[in-house]
Design a protein around this motif. Structure first.
Motif, PDB file in Angstrom:
ATOM      1  N   ASP A 129       5.622   3.491  -5.515  1.00 37.08           N
ATOM      2  CA  ASP A 129       6.616   3.935  -4.538  1.00 37.08           C
ATOM      3  C   ASP A 129       5.968   4.017  -3.162  1.00 37.08           C
ATOM      4  OD1 ASP A 129       9.007   4.379  -6.046  1.00 37.08           O
ATOM      5  OD2 ASP A 129       8.126   6.188  -6.902  1.00 37.08           O
ATOM      6  N   GLY A 130       6.814   4.221  -2.151  1.00 38.54           N
ATOM      7  CA  GLY A 130       6.339   4.527  -0.811  1.00 38.54           C
ATOM      8  C   GLY A 130       5.418   3.480  -0.208  1.00 38.54           C
ATOM      9  N   GLU A 131       4.388   3.942   0.471  1.00 44.29           N
ATOM     10  CA  GLU A 131       3.483   3.052   1.181  1.00 44.29           C
ATOM     11  C   GLU A 131       2.701   2.152   0.234  1.00 44.29           C
ATOM     12  OE1 GLU A 131       3.238   2.442   4.423  1.00 44.29           O
ATOM     13  OE2 GLU A 131       4.973   3.767   4.605  1.00 44.29           O
ATOM     14  N   ALA A 132       2.357   2.660  -0.956  1.00 50.04           N
ATOM     15  CA  ALA A 132       1.636   1.832  -1.926  1.00 50.04           C
ATOM     16  C   ALA A 132       2.460   0.613  -2.310  1.00 50.04           C
ATOM     17  CB  ALA A 132       1.291   2.649  -3.169  1.00 50.04           C
ATOM     18  N   TRP A 133       3.753   0.828  -2.545  1.00 47.45           N
ATOM     19  CA  TRP A 133       4.643  -0.294  -2.880  1.00 47.45           C
ATOM     20  C   TRP A 133       4.796  -1.242  -1.686  1.00 47.45           C
ATOM     21  CZ3 TRP A 133       9.455  -0.810  -0.348  1.00 47.45           C
ATOM     22  CH2 TRP A 133      10.174  -1.955  -0.748  1.00 47.45           C
ATOM     23  N   LYS A 134       5.008  -0.689  -0.491  1.00 48.16           N
ATOM     24  CA  LYS A 134       5.207  -1.524   0.694  1.00 48.16           C
ATOM     25  C   LYS A 134       4.000  -2.426   0.951  1.00 48.16           C
ATOM     26  CE  LYS A 134       8.361   1.524   3.262  1.00 48.16           C
ATOM     27  NZ  LYS A 134       8.502   2.361   4.482  1.00 48.16           N
ATOM     28  N   THR A 135       2.806  -1.855   0.837  1.00 51.03           N
ATOM     29  CA  THR A 135       1.594  -2.636   1.085  1.00 51.03           C
ATOM     30  C   THR A 135       1.468  -3.788   0.101  1.00 51.03           C
ATOM     31  OG1 THR A 135       0.442  -0.700   1.982  1.00 51.03           O
ATOM     32  CG2 THR A 135      -0.920  -2.530   1.203  1.00 51.03           C
ATOM     33  N   GLN A 136       1.668  -3.509  -1.161  1.00 47.24           N
ATOM     34  CA  GLN A 136       1.542  -4.547  -2.170  1.00 47.24           C
ATOM     35  C   GLN A 136       2.590  -5.644  -1.987  1.00 47.24           C
ATOM     36  OE1 GLN A 136       0.933  -3.056  -6.258  1.00 47.24           O
ATOM     37  NE2 GLN A 136       0.562  -1.053  -5.350  1.00 47.24           N
ATOM     38  N   ARG A 137       3.794  -5.250  -1.676  1.00 41.90           N
ATOM     39  CA  ARG A 137       4.850  -6.241  -1.496  1.00 41.90           C
ATOM     40  C   ARG A 137       4.582  -7.115  -0.269  1.00 41.90           C
ATOM     41  NH1 ARG A 137      10.015  -7.037  -3.557  1.00 41.90           N
ATOM     42  NH2 ARG A 137      11.379  -8.235  -2.175  1.00 41.90           N
ATOM     43  N   GLN A 138       4.147  -6.494   0.826  1.00 44.40           N
ATOM     44  CA  GLN A 138       3.854  -7.262   2.034  1.00 44.40           C
ATOM     45  C   GLN A 138       2.732  -8.265   1.803  1.00 44.40           C
ATOM     46  OE1 GLN A 138       3.095  -4.165   4.872  1.00 44.40           O
ATOM     47  NE2 GLN A 138       5.264  -3.707   5.209  1.00 44.40           N
ATOM     48  N   LEU A 139       1.749  -7.872   1.011  1.00 42.66           N
ATOM     49  CA  LEU A 139       0.638  -8.765   0.735  1.00 42.66           C
ATOM     50  C   LEU A 139       1.043  -9.903  -0.195  1.00 42.66           C
ATOM     51  CD1 LEU A 139      -2.233  -6.164   0.283  1.00 42.66           C
ATOM     52  CD2 LEU A 139      -1.985  -7.799   2.147  1.00 42.66           C
ATOM     53  N   ALA A 140       1.920  -9.630  -1.150  1.00 41.05           N
ATOM     54  CA  ALA A 140       2.301 -10.639  -2.133  1.00 41.05           C
ATOM     55  C   ALA A 140       3.369 -11.594  -1.617  1.00 41.05           C
ATOM     56  CB  ALA A 140       2.799  -9.955  -3.406  1.00 41.05           C
ATOM     57  N   ARG A 141       4.243 -11.129  -0.728  1.00 41.58           N
ATOM     58  CA  ARG A 141       5.395 -11.940  -0.304  1.00 41.58           C
ATOM     59  C   ARG A 141       5.018 -13.313   0.225  1.00 41.58           C
ATOM     60  NH1 ARG A 141       7.341  -8.913   3.467  1.00 41.58           N
ATOM     61  NH2 ARG A 141       8.855  -7.738   2.206  1.00 41.58           N
ATOM     62  N   PRO A 142       4.024 -13.446   1.100  1.00 42.46           N
ATOM     63  CA  PRO A 142       3.724 -14.791   1.623  1.00 42.46           C
ATOM     64  C   PRO A 142       3.369 -15.794   0.533  1.00 42.46           C
ATOM     65  CG  PRO A 142       2.637 -13.110   2.946  1.00 42.46           C
ATOM     66  CD  PRO A 142       3.186 -12.416   1.748  1.00 42.46           C
ATOM     67  N   HIS A 143       2.709 -15.341  -0.517  1.00 41.60           N
ATOM     68  CA  HIS A 143       2.342 -16.267  -1.588  1.00 41.60           C
ATOM     69  C   HIS A 143       3.584 -16.803  -2.293  1.00 41.60           C
ATOM     70  CE1 HIS A 143      -0.063 -18.130  -4.661  1.00 41.60           C
ATOM     71  NE2 HIS A 143       0.599 -17.482  -5.607  1.00 41.60           N
ATOM     72  N   PHE A 144       4.560 -15.935  -2.543  1.00 47.95           N
ATOM     73  CA  PHE A 144       5.780 -16.377  -3.213  1.00 47.95           C
ATOM     74  C   PHE A 144       6.654 -17.213  -2.286  1.00 47.95           C
ATOM     75  CE2 PHE A 144       4.467 -12.991  -6.009  1.00 47.95           C
ATOM     76  CZ  PHE A 144       4.844 -13.453  -7.257  1.00 47.95           C
ATOM     77  N   GLN A 145       6.569 -16.963  -0.994  1.00 48.42           N
ATOM     78  CA  GLN A 145       7.374 -17.732  -0.056  1.00 48.42           C
ATOM     79  C   GLN A 145       6.831 -19.138   0.150  1.00 48.42           C
ATOM     80  OE1 GLN A 145       7.341 -15.091   3.331  1.00 48.42           O
ATOM     81  NE2 GLN A 145       9.312 -14.202   2.801  1.00 48.42           N
TER      82      GLN A 145
END
Length: 511
Positions: A129-145
């Motif tokens: 949740d929270g910042e931990a989730w946001k950080t992980q998602r931001q880091l992973a998103r470019p790879h999936f995009q």
């Protein structure tokens, strides 16, 4: 799991809940809100309702249809109260949108959800949740995009192996049914592990490996943790932790190998200065390499990487296997849909052309078929959040703070008021140009929605379409006479008894 143990645990849980539950006066917001209808029970602390649910699950009753029946009687916002604890289900699109998007920060996974998954998934994106989730998602998103599976090369490599396994089955037992659910689980485990780790589990070649067996066991136990009161004292732990250790051994070995490769690459680049770029085999970077490239900046340790990889493996492996399994089953039940789909593949792709990423985007009817399967058989049929603060839903119902609030894609996707009188029918034409305009946001949430929408949905569509295209180019499929799958609503929607079909090679002239 012994029924007397379940019974004793439930009664003990009821007593504890009654003793510890604080009595609080109504807040101003609660006074404005509408009480949510509660399922009727007849014993103190709703013991009878809780026991009825648990014992029915143990007896193999369909939980998802159980919930759908309750919603038919009570409406689209329900409180499945037990032990004086609220457990709220929302089914209408406006409430789902409120929880997943408009007031998303107020609805987290929550501490109980995180405790249930902790040993398995740690603090990875699925459980954060929270910042931990946001950080992980931001880091992973470019790879999936950026990993649009150029030419679908990685998928096709694993489909080649899948075809070998099916051909071997046909050559040995041409008239015997094949459990495609078990086969697709092995296939997607191989594909997902290469996509994430850069190393495949080889489940298609080796069968049920130690890793895949441990992974399946961990999921099964985790699903029971959701169902059983006082799960910490009832659901098996020793064997569970032993299986988790097997997962760790496998994943940490891959992480250590990847770290060693990265360190070697950095050393070579320092000795031969260049632009700092490198290429993986076939020009494809894994998610692990993507995270390792940012390790020094963010301070990732081995445990953090382990959590991330297993989280994405859970999200990507079983959901796609579920989609492929139910699609195959639906096609055996609707020969007219199957014939139309085969015709589209023949005209757009051809009888034996290996499809690329751009090719499958031209298969419009196939996409309609897959969307209809996702509607009736969403891979994640049920999802849970927990309110942080008290809230009012758009329909006026009051949500107390710290309360589990869930939505069920399975049930929402079947509501006649949203999908029409044919809501329970499998009809890919509802996704055609004449009807698709009536499908509004948050009516269709197989990949969730809002800020936490699934990063891998494009990967799921691509894998399903490439795999389905190649299998229908090569094989005829039919239902096994007398077979009927028994759906079970665990973390992922699967069939308790597999998905058995008859599969045979076709001649090119039949396509």
């Amino acid at each position: 799991m012994h029924k007397n143990l379940i019974l004793g645990t439930t009664i003990a849980g009821a007593i504890i809940a009654y003793a510890l539950k604080p009595k609080k006066p109504k807040t101003e917001l609660e006074a404005k809100g509408v009480p949510i209808p509660t399922t009727p029970t007849y014993l103190p602390l709703q013991i009878d309702g809780v026991l009825h649910y648990i014992l029915s699950v143990l007896a193999g009753r369909d939980e998802l249809e159980f919930l759908r029946a309750i919603s038919t009687e009570m409406g689209n916002t329900i409180n499945l109260r037990g032990f004086n604890q609220d457990f709220i289900i929302v089914l209408d699109p406006s409430s789902i949108q409120h929880i997943l998007a408009k007031n998303q920060p107020n609805y987290e996974k929550g501490p109980e959800f995180q405790a249930i998954f902790h040993e398995f998934l740690g603090s990875g994106i699925f459980n954060a949740d929270g910042e931990a989730w946001k950080t992980q998602r931001q880091l992973a998103r470019p790879h999936f995009q950026t990993s649009e599976f150029r030419d679908a090369a990685l998928i096709n490599r694993h489909v080649d192996q899948l075809i070998k396994v099916i051909d071997n089955h046909i050559s040995k037992s041409p008239d015997a049914p094949l459990d495609v659910q078990e086969l697709f689980c092995r296939f997607t485990l191989d594909e997902a592990s290469e996509f994430l780790f850069g190393e495949t589990v080889n489940a298609l070649e080796l069968g049920n490996t130690e890793f895949s067996t441990a992974f399946n066991y961990a999921q099964s136990i985790t699903a029971w943790r959701f169902r059983v009161p006082l799960w910490r004292y009832v659901v098996p732990t020793k064997q569970f932790l032993r299986e988790i250790k097997k997962l760790d051994t496998f994943v940490y070995k891959i992480i250590d190998n990847a770290i060693a490769r990265q360190e070697k690459r950095v050393m070579e680049q320092e000795q031969q200065p260049g632009d700092g770029k490198h290429e993986m085999k076939e020009g494809y970077d894994t998610l692990l390499d993507h995270f390792l490239s940012q390790r020094s900046e963010h301070g990732f340790d081995r445990e953090y990487l382990r959590h991330m990889l297993l989280n994405f493996l859970l999200a990507g492996r079983d959901t796609t296997a579920s989609l492929l399994s139910w699609t195959t089953w639906k096609l055996t039940q609707y020969p007219d849909v199957l014939a139309k789909l085969k015709q589209e593949i023949a005209e757009v792709i051809g009888p034996d052309t290996v499809p690329g990423y751009d090719d499958i985007k031209k298969l419009k009817y196939q996409k309609q078929v897959i969307n209809e399967v996702l509607r009736l058989c969403p891979p994640v049929p049920f999802n849970m959040r927990q309110s942080v603060e008290e809230d009012l839903l758009p329909n006026g119902y009051y949500i107390p703070p710290g309360t589990p609030v869930s939505y069920s894609a399975y049930t929402t996707h079947r509501l006649p008021e949203l999908w029409g009188e044919d809501a329970l029918e499998f009809n890919p034409d509802r996704w055609g140009p004449e009807r698709v305009g009536s499908i509004k946001p948050f009516m269709f949430v197989p990949f969730h929605a809002g800020p936490r929408i699934c990063l891998g949905q494009n990967l799921a569509y691509t894998t399903a379409q490439v795999t389905l295209t190649r299998l229908l180019q090569r094989y005829d499929i039919q239902a096994k006479p007398g077979f009927e799958p028994q759906q079970v609503g665990d973390i992922v929607l699967f069939s308790r008894n597999g998905v058995e079909v008859l599969i045979r090679k076709k001649s090119i002239s039949k396509f």
